[in-house]
Design an enzyme around this catalytic site. Structure first.
Site, short mmCIF file in Angstrom:
data_model
loop_
_atom_site.label_atom_id
_atom_site.label_comp_id
_atom_site.label_asym_id
_atom_site.label_seq_id
_atom_site.Cartn_x
_atom_site.Cartn_y
_atom_site.Cartn_z
N GLY A 135 0.82 -1.20 0.00
CA GLY A 135 0.00 0.00 0.00
C GLY A 135 0.85 1.25 0.00
CG ASP A 193 12.09 5.47 12.65
OD1 ASP A 193 11.31 4.50 12.62
OD2 ASP A 193 12.72 5.80 13.67
CB SER A 194 6.71 7.61 11.54
OG SER A 194 6.96 7.94 10.21
CE1 TYR A 279 1.16 4.68 21.75
CE2 TYR A 279 2.47 4.69 19.73
CZ TYR A 279 2.30 4.31 21.05
OH TYR A 279 3.28 3.58 21.69
CE LYS A 300 -3.02 8.56 9.91
NZ LYS A 300 -3.00 7.15 10.37
CG HIS A 305 3.30 12.10 11.07
ND1 HIS A 305 1.98 11.73 11.16
CD2 HIS A 305 4.00 10.97 11.30
CE1 HIS A 305 1.87 10.45 11.43
NE2 HIS A 305 3.09 9.95 11.51
#
Length: 324
Positions: A135, A193-194, A279, A300, A305
């Protein structure tokens, strides 16, 4: 009938275009640059047999961005199925199975590099996304396809070892993965990276977001752990937090490109919403009172971010690639 006005604008490039009675280019910069743009513009429009295309260049940093803009205009106005592909520093414009135009930078390109491969699958520039998520790959394929770049993911390289994310910051982890895989494959690699940073917790869970409640923790367990840590924080203003994403593009012999973005909000007191993951059910977006899990996918992607970081990346990537 109202004439269509086309526009592309970011921090580096700004173009306007319309269709009239003749081809025309304007640019209010230095004469040398203007002459280069005119030569390029005339060559491209003559080769593509286009008439009536009028282009105004306000700011310019990327030939790729300019060609992509022109082709998008021609596709929308004329229905032309034109595609730009990057290959060894050149820009190739094709339609169907026909190569129509080749743009070579002023400094030229290596003949060995340009003609060195007889394998058609090796033709064109490739970006390897450091993920097995189809995806996520599909979304990047859509974005980078506009820049003439083929996108692959780790499923195309099943023998590659897993890269342990041992960094103490998001950038360290993203760099580690992108630069390691780039060295192993010789490819241009994009990694990210998140995570979630809660201010009153000193930035935790941070790089440990996926394993906040333990190495194999589920989303529900991580959320429960976060609520427990904030149980005594009664003032909503002190429950401020932000999702953070760092994107890194690495390639052999180049300085890596790094972009990042934050999505600010607060941590709620109970999960709400059925969308998203991680989260999201606890993250209250800004001052909206809605959690990320209550947003549609489109909402979203526009605000998040990751969405903001990708927008930044698409603005600076062409200039970064041209510098190398």
């Amino acid at each position: 009938m109202t004439k269509s006005i086309f526009e592309y604008k970011d921090d580096q490039d700004w173009y306007l275009a319309s269709f009239g009675s003749y081809n025309h280019l304007t640019y209010f910069g230095d004469d040398e640059a203007y002459e280069q743009y005119v030569d390029f513009f005339q060559g491209l429009t003559n080769t593509l047999d286009v008439s009536g295309f009028q282009l105004h260049v306000v700011k310019h940093s990327s030939d790729l961005r300019l060609v992509s803009f022109i082709l998008d205009c021609l596709k929308e106005e004329l229905g032309r199925d034109l595609v730009v592909t990057q290959h060894q520093g050149t820009l190739l414009v094709s339609e169907g199975d026909k190569l129509l135009y080749v743009h070579v930078p002023r400094e030229g390109v290596s003949l060995d590099g340009f003609f060195g491969s007889d394998n058609k699958s090796d033709f064109g520039d490739v970006l390897l996304i450091a993920t097995r998520n189809e995806g996520k790959t599909k979304e990047f394929r859509k974005l980078f396809g506009k820049l003439g770049i083929k996108v692959e993911n780790l499923n195309d390289y099943p023998d590659l070892p897993e890269v342990a994310e041992t960094g103490m910051t998001f950038e360290e982890n993203a760099r580690l993965k992108a630069e390691t895989i780039s060295k192993l494959t010789g490819k241009m690699v994009l990694s990210d990276d998140s995570g979630l940073q809660v201010d009153v917790l000193g930035g935790l869970p941070g790089v440990w977001s996926a394993r906040f409640a333990g190495p194999e923790a589920t989303d529900a367990e991580n959320n429960a752990k976060l609520l427990h840590e904030l149980a005594m924080v009664l003032d909503d203003s002190k429950r401020s937090a932000q999702f953070h994403t760092t994107l890194v593009v690495a390639a052999p012999g180049r300085d890596s490109l790094v972009v990042d973005a934050d999505w600010k909000g607060y941590i709620g007191r109970e999960p709400k919403g059925d969308n998203g993951f991680g989260y999201d059910p606890l993250f209250l977006v800004g001052n909206t009172g809605r959690t990320a899990a209550e947003l549609s996918t489109e909402e979203k992607n526009e605000q998040s971010h990751r969405g903001q970081a990708v927008k930044k990346l698409m603005e600076v990537f062409p200039a970064w690639q041209n510098k190398q």
